[in-house]
Motif scaffolding. Structure first.
Motif, mmCIF file in Angstrom:
data_model
loop_
_atom_site.group_PDB
_atom_site.id
_atom_site.type_symbol
_atom_site.label_atom_id
_atom_site.label_comp_id
_atom_site.label_asym_id
_atom_site.label_seq_id
_atom_site.Cartn_x
_atom_site.Cartn_y
_atom_site.Cartn_z
ATOM 1 N N ALA A 144 0.831 -1.212 0.000
ATOM 2 C CA ALA A 144 0.000 0.000 0.000
ATOM 3 C C ALA A 144 0.860 1.253 0.000
ATOM 4 O O ALA A 144 0.490 2.281 -0.566
ATOM 5 C CB ALA A 144 -0.930 -0.007 1.219
ATOM 6 N N VAL A 145 2.035 1.165 0.626
ATOM 7 C CA VAL A 145 2.912 2.328 0.756
ATOM 8 C C VAL A 145 3.738 2.540 -0.522
ATOM 9 O O VAL A 145 3.977 3.672 -0.940
ATOM 10 C CB VAL A 145 3.837 2.138 1.988
ATOM 11 N N LEU A 146 4.169 1.433 -1.152
ATOM 12 C CA LEU A 146 5.091 1.536 -2.294
ATOM 13 C C LEU A 146 4.432 1.313 -3.661
ATOM 14 O O LEU A 146 4.893 1.848 -4.665
ATOM 15 C CB LEU A 146 6.236 0.524 -2.125
ATOM 16 N N ARG A 147 3.410 0.469 -3.723
ATOM 17 C CA ARG A 147 2.743 0.130 -4.985
ATOM 18 C C ARG A 147 3.744 -0.298 -6.074
ATOM 19 O O ARG A 147 3.619 0.090 -7.241
ATOM 20 C CB ARG A 147 1.871 1.307 -5.477
ATOM 21 N N GLU A 148 4.713 -1.126 -5.681
ATOM 22 C CA GLU A 148 5.711 -1.605 -6.649
ATOM 23 C C GLU A 148 5.309 -2.983 -7.168
ATOM 24 O O GLU A 148 5.192 -3.931 -6.379
ATOM 25 C CB GLU A 148 7.093 -1.691 -5.986
ATOM 26 N N GLY A 149 5.129 -3.093 -8.484
ATOM 27 C CA GLY A 149 4.778 -4.378 -9.089
ATOM 28 C C GLY A 149 5.767 -5.454 -8.683
ATOM 29 O O GLY A 149 6.977 -5.220 -8.692
ATOM 30 N N LEU A 150 5.264 -6.638 -8.337
ATOM 31 C CA LEU A 150 6.134 -7.689 -7.795
ATOM 32 C C LEU A 150 7.191 -8.140 -8.787
ATOM 33 O O LEU A 150 8.293 -8.497 -8.401
ATOM 34 C CB LEU A 150 5.311 -8.913 -7.398
ATOM 35 N N ILE A 151 6.849 -8.150 -10.077
ATOM 36 C CA ILE A 151 7.799 -8.652 -11.065
ATOM 37 C C ILE A 151 8.747 -7.547 -11.514
ATOM 38 O O ILE A 151 9.961 -7.696 -11.479
ATOM 39 C CB ILE A 151 7.054 -9.254 -12.270
ATOM 40 N N SER A 152 8.174 -6.387 -11.905
ATOM 41 C CA SER A 152 8.989 -5.324 -12.496
ATOM 42 C C SER A 152 9.587 -4.384 -11.458
ATOM 43 O O SER A 152 10.581 -3.714 -11.716
ATOM 44 C CB SER A 152 8.130 -4.486 -13.445
ATOM 45 N N THR A 167 0.494 6.417 3.484
ATOM 46 C CA THR A 167 1.617 6.375 4.423
ATOM 47 C C THR A 167 1.554 5.103 5.280
ATOM 48 O O THR A 167 0.506 4.443 5.359
ATOM 49 C CB THR A 167 1.597 7.585 5.370
ATOM 50 N N VAL A 168 2.668 4.797 5.932
ATOM 51 C CA VAL A 168 2.697 3.626 6.828
ATOM 52 C C VAL A 168 1.647 3.786 7.923
ATOM 53 O O VAL A 168 0.918 2.846 8.249
ATOM 54 C CB VAL A 168 4.103 3.456 7.449
ATOM 55 N N GLU A 169 1.547 5.001 8.460
ATOM 56 C CA GLU A 169 0.574 5.245 9.528
ATOM 57 C C GLU A 169 -0.857 4.975 9.027
ATOM 58 O O GLU A 169 -1.643 4.299 9.699
ATOM 59 C CB GLU A 169 0.714 6.698 10.005
ATOM 60 N N GLU A 170 -1.154 5.485 7.844
ATOM 61 C CA GLU A 170 -2.493 5.246 7.290
ATOM 62 C C GLU A 170 -2.730 3.757 7.039
ATOM 63 O O GLU A 170 -3.812 3.226 7.313
ATOM 64 C CB GLU A 170 -2.660 6.020 5.976
ATOM 65 N N ALA A 171 -1.681 3.091 6.521
ATOM 66 C CA ALA A 171 -1.837 1.661 6.218
ATOM 67 C C ALA A 171 -2.053 0.854 7.497
ATOM 68 O O ALA A 171 -2.844 -0.095 7.513
ATOM 69 C CB ALA A 171 -0.616 1.159 5.454
ATOM 70 N N ILE A 172 -1.371 1.237 8.581
ATOM 71 C CA ILE A 172 -1.584 0.545 9.864
ATOM 72 C C ILE A 172 -3.043 0.718 10.301
ATOM 73 O O ILE A 172 -3.680 -0.235 10.755
ATOM 74 C CB ILE A 172 -0.608 1.075 10.942
ATOM 75 N N ARG A 173 -3.571 1.918 10.149
ATOM 76 C CA ARG A 173 -4.987 2.125 10.521
ATOM 77 C C ARG A 173 -5.915 1.200 9.733
ATOM 78 O O ARG A 173 -6.899 0.695 10.261
ATOM 79 C CB ARG A 173 -5.402 3.575 10.278
ATOM 80 N N THR A 174 -5.592 0.992 8.437
ATOM 81 C CA THR A 174 -6.493 0.160 7.627
ATOM 82 C C THR A 174 -6.521 -1.286 8.118
ATOM 83 O O THR A 174 -7.467 -2.019 7.838
ATOM 84 C CB THR A 174 -6.110 0.162 6.128
ATOM 85 N N TYR A 175 -5.472 -1.707 8.824
ATOM 86 C CA TYR A 175 -5.423 -3.090 9.341
ATOM 87 C C TYR A 175 -5.860 -3.192 10.799
ATOM 88 O O TYR A 175 -5.796 -4.270 11.378
ATOM 89 C CB TYR A 175 -4.003 -3.645 9.212
ATOM 90 N N THR A 176 -6.203 -2.048 11.428
ATOM 91 C CA THR A 176 -6.520 -2.103 12.869
ATOM 92 C C THR A 176 -7.827 -1.366 13.162
ATOM 93 O O THR A 176 -8.892 -1.966 13.069
ATOM 94 C CB THR A 176 -5.349 -1.516 13.689
ATOM 95 N N ILE A 177 -7.741 -0.061 13.456
ATOM 96 C CA ILE A 177 -8.929 0.661 13.926
ATOM 97 C C ILE A 177 -10.014 0.739 12.852
ATOM 98 O O ILE A 177 -11.210 0.673 13.151
ATOM 99 C CB ILE A 177 -8.548 2.070 14.471
ATOM 100 N N ASN A 178 -9.605 0.867 11.581
ATOM 101 C CA ASN A 178 -10.622 0.946 10.524
ATOM 102 C C ASN A 178 -11.370 -0.379 10.383
ATOM 103 O O ASN A 178 -12.564 -0.405 10.072
ATOM 104 C CB ASN A 178 -9.988 1.331 9.188
ATOM 105 N N GLY A 179 -10.661 -1.479 10.619
ATOM 106 C CA GLY A 179 -11.318 -2.789 10.606
ATOM 107 C C GLY A 179 -12.296 -2.925 11.766
ATOM 108 O O GLY A 179 -13.391 -3.467 11.614
ATOM 109 N N ALA A 180 -11.873 -2.419 12.927
ATOM 110 C CA ALA A 180 -12.770 -2.450 14.090
ATOM 111 C C ALA A 180 -14.055 -1.674 13.781
ATOM 112 O O ALA A 180 -15.153 -2.080 14.155
ATOM 113 C CB ALA A 180 -12.070 -1.860 15.308
ATOM 114 N N TRP A 181 -13.906 -0.558 13.056
ATOM 115 C CA TRP A 181 -15.076 0.243 12.676
ATOM 116 C C TRP A 181 -15.990 -0.564 11.747
ATOM 117 O O TRP A 181 -17.210 -0.585 11.923
ATOM 118 C CB TRP A 181 -14.602 1.536 11.994
ATOM 119 N N GLN A 182 -15.394 -1.235 10.771
ATOM 120 C CA GLN A 182 -16.208 -2.058 9.859
ATOM 121 C C GLN A 182 -16.992 -3.108 10.652
ATOM 122 O O GLN A 182 -18.109 -3.466 10.286
ATOM 123 C CB GLN A 182 -15.314 -2.746 8.820
#
Ligand SMILES: [Zn+2]
Length: 573
Positions: free
Chosen positions: A482-490, A501-516
């Motif tokens: 989510a932070v880098l968006r670098e294609g795995l092959i290229s 950002t890393v901070e935003e991405a952490i939220r998507t895996y924690t507090i935002n999930g709790a909200w869902q």
């Protein structure tokens, strides 16, 4: 007050509203009793208190996998399936070698299942893109065992000659109504490759369903992998009466009772939200939903801190790589039109109307809807459906959400925000397909795909997840993606303006999930009074080079204050 457990001298990433960093945590009765400096928390140490000295390691709230298929994931790993995933299997030769071993331990005639092969990581296929693993590759080591190997994306099956023989498939078998039974161009013999559900069914409906004991084993296997990755909550995104026949019953309604039983036995080591599947996977109808919603019962007397049945799953379309996303504009490089919906109907308009009718009905019954939609036409229809349903039956706070949301537009993200909904995305799938999608949808749409920045800017609740078994539930790889968006092959960055950002991405895996999950008051951050669901990791995720995030080890996982995974080797005691 003496705590049951204290964690001292850590870097506690609380994910509270200020994203504040603390040093120490006190745990009592499965809850976070206090958070503060090591000095402050030392006052909670009594005679019986267990003390863990984290020696500077970082602590996060327990991870929330907001969309996955736990029984399917568990059934796709050993002991129930051969592990064909990369890097365990890196070539067709590896695959055959793994099969040879399994054949030696399996009575003749018994089916052998395998999961996770990926042609883009098999050496022979990388050298020759027209090469797929085919039945001949398996036949030499498995003349007496029927073999069924599912690829990582679940869109393709590989079977051997014994499996074709037992299921009566020959050169004379008519083509399936959709999907593809691949044939040798000269002899018309099936090659052992079956693409998409209707072709897969030709074989998979003959494979024995998992027994109840095997189903329970599948969930236990999933819980072990999840806890080892710091996961303490997940949404099981499709089990129910509609899932009985799909791939040996990995989405069976029986899992509802298995979860209840594991909870009663004290073995449910993560909090589970279930999306109920009320119709056939891939061919959902309003009639199926109406019938099953009345007759299928879920247990009501269970501890809802651990097990909930808040929602219903709908599939609106497929995925871009197989040209099955329902798009507004045509695909490029082929005769695929703009894809199609999996909702019944002869025209786009009929399918749209039928999708909206399903949404209105499920909403009127008070359920939250998790809706699989990848193409922009599918997402537009879904969001319009949520809006109509909520206008018709206002009140409540269902938090309907789009699953995947690959091509959600800014406008629909803003509408969905007004409806207090969300999107559940898979950043790691994004980097897996980033090098292929430009060939399917063109550069511009591929760069926009998985528009996390657009979604966050709209103020919409964004969550991230693995969609396991499609990808392994390693959220560190998801954050890196989510932070880098670098294609795995290229390694090429796809749509840099959509990086978060890393901070935003952490939220998507924690507090935002709790909200869902409607549980943001009790989980998703490290704050007093919340569940002591914690994940201790081996590197400081906030300062390490983002390219290293995927490799950060999980040292310890606590679920409701209990240590459910410990790879710390005593380093904290
Ligand atoms: Zn899924």
């Amino acid at each position: 007050m003496a705590a049951d457990l204290v964690l001292l001298n850590g870097k506690v990433i609380t994910v509270d509203p200020d994203f504040s960093i603390q040093e120490a945590i006190a745990v009592k009765d499965g809850l976070i009793a206090a958070v503060g400096t090591t000095r402050e928390i030392q006052s909670n140490v009594g005679k019986e208190t267990r003390v863990l000295d984290l020696r500077g390691k970082a602590v996060l709230p327990g991870i929330n996998e907001t969309h996955m298929h736990a029984p399917f994931f568990g059934a796709s790993r050993p002991p129930l399936s051969l592990d064909l995933t990369y890097p365990t299997v890196q070539s067709i030769e590896d695959m055959v070698e793994a099969l040879r071993k399994r054949v030696a331990e399996t009575p003749p005639g018994e089916w052998i299942r395998g999961f996770g092969w990926d042609q883009s990581s098999l050496e022979e296929c990388r050298n020759d893109p027209s090469r797929l693993p085919r039945k001949q590759d398996l036949d030499s080591v498995s003349p007496d065992h029927p073999i069924v190997f599912t690829d990582f994306s679940c869109h393709t099956l590989l079977v051997n000659s014994k499996a074709l023989e037992l299921t009566g498939i020959t050169a004379d078998t008519p083509d399936p109504e959709s999907g593809e039974m691949e044939r040798d161009p000269e002899t018309r013999e099936p090659t052992g490759i079956l693409k998409e559900p209707k072709a897969q069914e030709l074989v998979s409906r003959h494979v024995p369903l998992l027994t109840r004991e095997e189903k329970k084993q599948a969930v236990l296997t999933a819980l072990e992998h999840l806890n080892a990755n710091g996961v303490t909550s997940f949404t099981d995104a499709a089990i129910g009466p509609g899932g009985e026949a799909f791939l040996y019953g990995v989405m069976s309604g029986e899992f509802v009772d298995i979860y209840r039983e594991l909870l009663e036995e004290g073995k449910l080591t993560a909090r589970v939200n279930v999306l109920l599947l009320y119709g056939d996977y891939g061919a959902l109808t309003l009639e199926d939903i109406q019938r099953n919603i009345e007759t299928f019962r879920v247990p009501e007397d269970v501890d809802s801190d651990w097990l909930r049945f808040p929602g219903v799953k709908i599939f609106a379309d497929g995925i871009p790589l197989t040209y099955t996303s329902w798009m507004n504009e045509d695909y490029i490089g082929g005769d695929f039109g703009h894809g199609h919906s999996v909702i019944p109907g002869k025209t786009d308009q009929e399918q749209r109307d039928n999708l909206i009718a399903m949404i209105r009905f499920i909403h009127s019954k008070g359920y939250q809807i998790g809706l699989h939609a990848t193409g922009d036409r599918a997402i537009d229809a879904a969001v319009d459906g949520f809006a109509e349903a909520m206008e018709e039956n206002p009140g409540g706070d269902p938090r309907h959400y789009i699953i995947h949301g690959d091509f959600i537009s800014r406008e629909k993200a803003e509408t969905l925000k007004r409806l207090n909904g969300g999107v559940a995305m898979q950043p790691f799938i994004g980097v897996m397909i980033a090098d292929f999608d430009p060939l399917v949808v063109g550069e511009e749409r591929a760069a926009y795909e998985w528009p996390a920045r657009t979604v966050l800017n709209a103020g919409l609740n964004l969550t991230s997840n693995s969609d396991a078994p499609v990808t392994y539930p390693n959220w560190r790889l998801g954050i890196q993606a989510a932070v880098l968006r670098e294609g795995l092959i290229s390694g090429k960055v796809s749509g840099p303006e959509q990086c978060i950002t890393v901070e935003e991405a952490i939220r998507t895996y924690t507090i935002n999930g709790a909200w869902q999950d409607h549980m943001e008051a009790v989980k998703g951050s490290i704050e007093p009074g919340k569940f002591a669901d914690l994940c201790i990791i081996g590197e400081d995720i906030l300062t390490v080079d983002p390219h290293e995030i995927g490799a950060i080890p999980v040292l310890m996982t606590l679920s409701g204050g209990n240590i459910v995974h410990d790879a710390s080797e005593g380093a904290f005691d």
